[in-house]
Scaffold this motif. Structure first.
Motif, PDB file in Angstrom:
ATOM      1  N   ASP A 194      -1.421  -4.264   2.537  1.00  0.00           N
ATOM      2  CA  ASP A 194      -0.345  -4.140   3.518  1.00  0.00           C
ATOM      3  C   ASP A 194       0.318  -5.510   3.637  1.00  0.00           C
ATOM      4  O   ASP A 194      -0.253  -6.426   4.225  1.00  0.00           O
ATOM      5  N   ARG A 252      -0.812   7.293 -11.018  1.00  0.00           N
ATOM      6  CA  ARG A 252      -1.162   6.123 -10.203  1.00  0.00           C
ATOM      7  C   ARG A 252      -2.320   5.373 -10.854  1.00  0.00           C
ATOM      8  O   ARG A 252      -3.355   5.969 -11.164  1.00  0.00           O
ATOM      9  N   GLU A 287       0.220  10.938  -8.073  1.00  0.00           N
ATOM     10  CA  GLU A 287      -1.230  10.773  -8.113  1.00  0.00           C
ATOM     11  C   GLU A 287      -1.787  10.719  -9.532  1.00  0.00           C
ATOM     12  O   GLU A 287      -2.644   9.903  -9.832  1.00  0.00           O
ATOM     13  N   LEU A 305      -6.405  -2.627  -0.197  1.00  0.00           N
ATOM     14  CA  LEU A 305      -6.898  -1.352  -0.704  1.00  0.00           C
ATOM     15  C   LEU A 305      -7.711  -1.553  -1.988  1.00  0.00           C
ATOM     16  O   LEU A 305      -8.685  -0.862  -2.227  1.00  0.00           O
ATOM     17  N   TYR A 313       2.269   1.930  -3.430  1.00  0.00           N
ATOM     18  CA  TYR A 313       1.197   2.428  -4.301  1.00  0.00           C
ATOM     19  C   TYR A 313       0.924   3.905  -4.022  1.00  0.00           C
ATOM     20  O   TYR A 313       0.842   4.721  -4.942  1.00  0.00           O
ATOM     21  N   LYS A 314       0.801   4.257  -2.749  1.00  0.00           N
ATOM     22  CA  LYS A 314       0.481   5.646  -2.383  1.00  0.00           C
ATOM     23  C   LYS A 314       1.617   6.611  -2.698  1.00  0.00           C
ATOM     24  O   LYS A 314       1.385   7.805  -2.851  1.00  0.00           O
ATOM     25  N   SER A 315       2.846   6.107  -2.826  1.00  0.00           N
ATOM     26  CA  SER A 315       3.984   6.970  -3.140  1.00  0.00           C
ATOM     27  C   SER A 315       4.078   7.297  -4.631  1.00  0.00           C
ATOM     28  O   SER A 315       4.838   8.175  -5.030  1.00  0.00           O
ATOM     29  N   THR A 319       0.824  -1.210   0.000  1.00  0.00           N
ATOM     30  CA  THR A 319       0.000   0.000   0.000  1.00  0.00           C
ATOM     31  C   THR A 319       0.860   1.262   0.000  1.00  0.00           C
ATOM     32  O   THR A 319       0.565   2.223  -0.727  1.00  0.00           O
ATOM     33  N   ASP A 320       1.932   1.285   0.796  1.00  0.00           N
ATOM     34  CA  ASP A 320       2.792   2.477   0.874  1.00  0.00           C
ATOM     35  C   ASP A 320       3.470   2.767  -0.461  1.00  0.00           C
ATOM     36  O   ASP A 320       3.637   3.921  -0.844  1.00  0.00           O
TER      37      ASP A 320
END
Length: 181
Positions: A106, A62, A59, A84, A54-56, A51-52
């Motif tokens: 995660d 993504r 945007e 997610l 992906y979020k990095s 998840t981290d």
């Protein structure tokens, strides 16, 4: 990995998660110019991205997430991982572009996991002697990294009781390691 159950609703898939990453095979994977080492996990039937990570991703670049209709379980078969969603993304693996369906979850300390669906969909062979993932014809060769040390030992493992395993099913059984006298 685990198979589909006869019940309706989400399937449960067991994936390998390890706290130290020892004795494992990794490949460098790039998503939107970010490169991380992903675990090559023959015990997982799906690909996963932390998840981290992906979020990095930027945007605007993504990949969008769709709902995921599978429960993802850690290797203990009990701990459900926080998911997610699932994304379709292009991943650079060893200089080759692959279109992958990746579940964003995660997954402990790992950046990503390449599961058996990746290996089977692209007809890859694990060549541990030469540290490669490769196609049978040798057209694609992806350099792998080994972490940890492998000791070459031979053990005989026997089931403590007779177990019937149905075709296309898997069972976890209690075993005993027999060491030479």
């Amino acid at each position: 990995g685990a198979g589909e159950s006869a019940r309706t609703g989400p399937r449960s898939i067991v994936v390998h998660t390890t706290s130290n990453g020892a004795n494992c095979i990794y490949v460098t994977c790039g998503v939107n110019e970010q490169h991380h080492d992903w675990l090559v996990d023959t015990g997982s039937s799906v690909n996963l991205l932390h998840t981290d990570v992906y979020k990095s991703l930027a945007e605007g670049a993504r990949p969008s997430l769709q709902s995921c209709n599978v429960d993802i379980l850690a290797a203990d078969g009990k701990t459900q991982l926080n998911v997610l969603g699932v994304a379709e993304m292009n991943v650079d693996i060893g200089g080759y572009d692959f279109d992958l369906s990746v579940i964003v979850a995660d997954i402990g300390e790992m950046s990503g996991i390449l599961g058996m669906n990746f290996i089977l969909n692209y007809g890859l062979l694990i060549d541990a002697v030469n540290n490669l993932l490769r196609t049978e014809d040798g057209e694609k060769k992806i350099r792998t990294k080994m972490r940890g040390t492998f000791e070459q030992k031979c053990f005989r493992v026997v089931a403590k009781e007779t177990v019937l395993v149905e075709p296309d099913h898997e069972n976890v059984v209690i075993g005993q390691v027999l060491t030479p006298n």
